[in-house]
Motif scaffolding. Sequence first.
Motif, PDB file in Angstrom:
ATOM      1  N   ILE A   1       7.586   9.884   2.276  1.00 18.69           N
ATOM      2  CA  ILE A   1       7.432   8.439   2.075  1.00 18.69           C
ATOM      3  C   ILE A   1       8.010   8.039   0.722  1.00 18.69           C
ATOM      4  CG2 ILE A   1       5.741   6.587   1.786  1.00 18.69           C
ATOM      5  CD1 ILE A   1       3.966   8.082   3.789  1.00 18.69           C
ATOM      6  N   ARG A   2       7.755   8.829  -0.333  1.00 18.26           N
ATOM      7  CA  ARG A   2       8.306   8.525  -1.658  1.00 18.26           C
ATOM      8  C   ARG A   2       9.843   8.564  -1.630  1.00 18.26           C
ATOM      9  NH1 ARG A   2       4.044  12.107  -3.295  1.00 18.26           N
ATOM     10  NH2 ARG A   2       2.329  10.941  -4.289  1.00 18.26           N
ATOM     11  N   LYS A   3      10.405   9.539  -0.922  1.00 19.81           N
ATOM     12  CA  LYS A   3      11.858   9.645  -0.829  1.00 19.81           C
ATOM     13  C   LYS A   3      12.446   8.425  -0.123  1.00 19.81           C
ATOM     14  CE  LYS A   3      15.489  12.754   0.811  1.00 19.81           C
ATOM     15  NZ  LYS A   3      15.772  14.027   1.533  1.00 19.81           N
TER      16      LYS A   3
ATOM     17  N   LYS B   1      -0.673   5.408  -0.032  1.00 17.56           N
ATOM     18  CA  LYS B   1      -2.016   5.401  -0.620  1.00 17.56           C
ATOM     19  C   LYS B   1      -3.006   6.133   0.282  1.00 17.56           C
ATOM     20  CE  LYS B   1      -5.564   2.282  -2.436  1.00 17.56           C
ATOM     21  NZ  LYS B   1      -5.960   0.855  -2.633  1.00 17.56           N
ATOM     22  N   THR B   2      -2.882   5.870   1.599  1.00 14.79           N
ATOM     23  CA  THR B   2      -3.774   6.559   2.562  1.00 14.79           C
ATOM     24  C   THR B   2      -3.576   8.072   2.509  1.00 14.79           C
ATOM     25  OG1 THR B   2      -3.726   4.632   4.019  1.00 14.79           O
ATOM     26  CG2 THR B   2      -4.436   6.721   4.982  1.00 14.79           C
ATOM     27  N   LYS B   3      -2.302   8.505   2.466  1.00 14.85           N
ATOM     28  CA  LYS B   3      -2.014   9.941   2.415  1.00 14.85           C
ATOM     29  C   LYS B   3      -2.587  10.553   1.135  1.00 14.85           C
ATOM     30  CE  LYS B   3       0.381   9.984   6.229  1.00 14.85           C
ATOM     31  NZ  LYS B   3      -0.152  10.648   7.438  1.00 14.85           N
ATOM     32  N   GLU B   4      -2.422   9.833   0.005  1.00 15.80           N
ATOM     33  CA  GLU B   4      -2.935  10.366  -1.260  1.00 15.80           C
ATOM     34  C   GLU B   4      -4.457  10.460  -1.237  1.00 15.80           C
ATOM     35  OE1 GLU B   4      -1.280   7.652  -4.043  1.00 15.80           O
ATOM     36  OE2 GLU B   4       0.582   8.804  -4.331  1.00 15.80           O
ATOM     37  N   GLU B   5      -5.136   9.468  -0.609  1.00 19.60           N
ATOM     38  CA  GLU B   5      -6.597   9.538  -0.493  1.00 19.60           C
ATOM     39  C   GLU B   5      -7.013  10.719   0.373  1.00 19.60           C
ATOM     40  OE1 GLU B   5      -7.700   5.765   1.021  1.00 19.60           O
ATOM     41  OE2 GLU B   5      -7.626   4.735  -0.921  1.00 19.60           O
ATOM     42  N   GLU B   6      -6.271  10.963   1.476  1.00 16.93           N
ATOM     43  CA  GLU B   6      -6.583  12.130   2.321  1.00 16.93           C
ATOM     44  C   GLU B   6      -6.407  13.421   1.526  1.00 16.93           C
ATOM     45  OE1 GLU B   6      -4.431  12.143   5.951  1.00 16.93           O
ATOM     46  OE2 GLU B   6      -5.100  10.149   6.569  1.00 16.93           O
ATOM     47  N   ILE B   7      -5.346  13.486   0.723  1.00 18.36           N
ATOM     48  CA  ILE B   7      -5.099  14.698  -0.091  1.00 18.36           C
ATOM     49  C   ILE B   7      -6.240  14.919  -1.071  1.00 18.36           C
ATOM     50  CG2 ILE B   7      -3.598  15.670  -1.868  1.00 18.36           C
ATOM     51  CD1 ILE B   7      -1.251  14.254  -0.425  1.00 18.36           C
ATOM     52  N   ILE B   8      -6.716  13.824  -1.713  1.00 19.52           N
ATOM     53  CA  ILE B   8      -7.841  13.941  -2.659  1.00 19.52           C
ATOM     54  C   ILE B   8      -9.095  14.415  -1.925  1.00 19.52           C
ATOM     55  CG2 ILE B   8      -9.376  12.615  -4.147  1.00 19.52           C
ATOM     56  CD1 ILE B   8      -6.959  10.847  -4.844  1.00 19.52           C
ATOM     57  N   GLY B   9      -9.348  13.826  -0.727  1.00 22.29           N
ATOM     58  CA  GLY B   9     -10.523  14.241   0.054  1.00 22.29           C
ATOM     59  C   GLY B   9     -10.450  15.707   0.435  1.00 22.29           C
ATOM     60  N   LEU B  10      -9.270  16.175   0.866  1.00 26.83           N
ATOM     61  CA  LEU B  10      -9.118  17.595   1.221  1.00 26.83           C
ATOM     62  C   LEU B  10      -9.329  18.479   0.012  1.00 26.83           C
ATOM     63  CD1 LEU B  10      -6.026  17.287   3.584  1.00 26.83           C
ATOM     64  CD2 LEU B  10      -8.366  17.870   4.256  1.00 26.83           C
TER      65      LEU B  10
ATOM     66  N   ALA C   1       1.181   1.308   1.359  1.00 25.76           N
ATOM     67  CA  ALA C   1      -0.156   1.439   1.960  1.00 25.76           C
ATOM     68  C   ALA C   1      -0.316   2.810   2.610  1.00 25.76           C
ATOM     69  CB  ALA C   1      -0.387   0.324   2.973  1.00 25.76           C
ATOM     70  N   ILE C   2       0.736   3.231   3.349  1.00 24.78           N
ATOM     71  CA  ILE C   2       0.671   4.546   4.001  1.00 24.78           C
ATOM     72  C   ILE C   2       0.583   5.642   2.946  1.00 24.78           C
ATOM     73  CG2 ILE C   2       1.937   6.161   5.460  1.00 24.78           C
ATOM     74  CD1 ILE C   2       3.142   3.743   6.895  1.00 24.78           C
TER      75      ILE C   2
ATOM     76  N   LYS D   1      11.022  -5.907   1.381  1.00 23.81           N
ATOM     77  CA  LYS D   1       9.802  -6.037   0.579  1.00 23.81           C
ATOM     78  C   LYS D   1       8.554  -5.740   1.430  1.00 23.81           C
ATOM     79  CE  LYS D   1       7.486  -9.370  -2.469  1.00 23.81           C
ATOM     80  NZ  LYS D   1       7.540 -10.755  -2.997  1.00 23.81           N
ATOM     81  N   ILE D   2       8.539  -6.280   2.679  1.00 23.69           N
ATOM     82  CA  ILE D   2       7.409  -6.012   3.599  1.00 23.69           C
ATOM     83  C   ILE D   2       7.337  -4.521   3.930  1.00 23.69           C
ATOM     84  CG2 ILE D   2       6.532  -6.445   5.923  1.00 23.69           C
ATOM     85  CD1 ILE D   2       7.738  -9.267   5.708  1.00 23.69           C
ATOM     86  N   SER D   3       8.506  -3.934   4.218  1.00 21.94           N
ATOM     87  CA  SER D   3       8.549  -2.502   4.543  1.00 21.94           C
ATOM     88  C   SER D   3       8.048  -1.660   3.368  1.00 21.94           C
ATOM     89  CB  SER D   3       9.975  -2.102   4.906  1.00 21.94           C
ATOM     90  OG  SER D   3      10.053  -0.726   5.143  1.00 21.94           O
ATOM     91  N   ALA D   4       8.420  -2.079   2.138  1.00 20.71           N
ATOM     92  CA  ALA D   4       7.972  -1.329   0.959  1.00 20.71           C
ATOM     93  C   ALA D   4       6.460  -1.399   0.806  1.00 20.71           C
ATOM     94  CB  ALA D   4       8.654  -1.890  -0.295  1.00 20.71           C
ATOM     95  N   LYS D   5       5.879  -2.571   1.084  1.00 18.75           N
ATOM     96  CA  LYS D   5       4.416  -2.705   1.003  1.00 18.75           C
ATOM     97  C   LYS D   5       3.732  -1.800   2.040  1.00 18.75           C
ATOM     98  CE  LYS D   5       4.122  -7.413  -0.864  1.00 18.75           C
ATOM     99  NZ  LYS D   5       3.656  -8.803  -0.602  1.00 18.75           N
TER     100      LYS D   5
END
Length: 661
Positions: free
Chosen positions: A286-288, A408-417, A405-406, A397-401
């Motif tokens: 996603i970052r790439k 952020k969700t992935k990073e939260e899942e990584i923190i939870g794991l 969001a995606i 701009k919409i696609s970037a938002k």
Amino acid sequence: MIFLELVLQNFGPYNGRQVINLDPKIKDNACPILLLGGMNGGGKTTLMDAIRLALYGHRAQCSTRGNLSYGDFLTQCVNSHTPANDKTRIELVFEHIENDQPVKYRIVRTWERNPKDGKDNLGILGDDDTWPVEALVNIWDEYIENLLPLGISNLFLFDGEQVKELAEQEIPPPMVVDAIRALLGLELAERLAGDIDILVNRKRKEIADKQELENLEEIEQKLKQLQDEHKIETQKFVFLQKELQLAEKSQAIAIDKFISEGGKIAAERSQLDKLKEERTTEAEQIRKAMCELAGDVLTLVLIQPLLSQVQAQGEKEFRLRQARMARDILLERDKRLLELISNLNIAKEQVDKIKAFLAEDEQMQNSSSLKEELWLLADDEALSQLGNVIYYLQNAKISAKQQLAILKTKEEEIIGLERQVQTAASPEEYNKLRDAMQAAQKKVAEVKADCETTRRRLVELETAIEKLKKDLQEYTKQTLDRKNIEHIIVASARVQETLKLFRERLTLRKLNKLENEVTECFRYLLHKSDLVHRIAIDTNTFSLSLYNSQGKSVPKHRLSAGEKQLLAIAFLWGLARVSGRRLPVAIDTPLGRLDSSHRSNLVERYFPSASHQVILLSTDTEIGKKEVQTLRDNEAIAREYLLKYDSSTRQTTVIENKYFW
């Protein structure tokens, strides 16, 4: 029969000599209830065991005996603070009617730690507590069987666990079934049938020759061996079932500990690491993608307001150019119109009006807005491309938002794991937890296997015993032919059939009476008087069936836990009433899971009416402040005691004339 006094000396948690007055009479006023309060583990059940032990000795069904020998059980009952030379002593004074006269006896049992020959010393004292009744000591088991038979003692001396077990099972437990059989008189008929079998075998031996006698004795000896082995295997099976319950409980504790202390997460650590790696890869992708988007057109977001202004200016200049072209066309048209009017024969006054109108119109068209300076000078194609860029930029701009969001969700899942992995037990601790759980599971599997092996052996022994009995019967029928003995054998067979019919009819008659008593007791205790109209008892299993006033079956699972417990109490109460014996009732932890209304019914209706003497052993949550006040207001309590347990010394002291409140 009335219990008058219980004396405990160095028994269980009761150190020294402690005396409990159980006489329900106070100044010639009979109050049935004797209330003894104590917390769990404070010695209530020990008092019940003491009464049973005093009455029945080595035959007593005490709560803590299990599979211990009588000598080991007596040693276990010795108070831990008892000096080596002191004795443990139990005394129970009771009164009953003999030859229409009240007679009082004091049962005294004494023993030391590791008693000689594994027995206690029994003494029976008469009315004045001084002279022993030696004749009763020798026949005490037979004597007490006439007063309070061991088989039905559990109908009068029972505890909350017995009530709970009876309430939860569809078929009464073996202890209650034995009591029912003893109560209905079936034991006597079955004993008579067994005696007839013994008589028949003796008569067969009398008419058998030497070889036949040897064969017969060999079969009988083998039959006895199998019956003895069956008895041993039965005891072993009962012990294994209890051991299985303990092993399953230990297994549940080990599994809970394994899960609660991170063992389960540690076992899934590889899965968690793999999942974390997948989520990290997805986040990098996603970052790439966002970097590629930023390198394309997304940077223009920084000047998006300027682009919007450029677009607005371009559109404004486009409209201004169109307006100027329209003005030039109109001026050219007005010029040609005036030339046309000049050639026409129109009055000068009319022509002047037309010229004035056109001049005014031209002045309006030459407004300040048409005089603005054009500086962008963008053509139509450039404006169209600019609009496309702004539209694409909006979508980017919409696609970037969305990508953010995606991400952020992935990073939260990584923190939870990562947190789950951090809570996992260390490899060493995990191995300990896993080994403990596997050991508990292995223990359960081993005990289950032993249970199954023992059960199969019991089935094999039962089959072999039945076959030997049949062989014995066939053997004697084929080889023994003397007329007088044959007459006894044939007559015995007819007697056996008659006894079988007698047992069936006796069971039906007694069960009808028992059904009526249990129904009456249950409806009296239950506040829902319309729920159950009749209770039926199965003649084979003695299980209970409930029916409403329309004769339809009421499933037992429709009853609440409290109603099931009231049904069990009504069953025991009905059995006691059918017995026709005037005996004391002792109840250990009587109220269990009853709600307030059922508890009130039991306190107000059952306890004062259960017997002429009711010994209640209760905690503070069962017979609480409200219940004890109700019993006091109804003048149902004769005496109150508090069993004060000291956890530091693990000793219990009996405090007279005191309850929790």
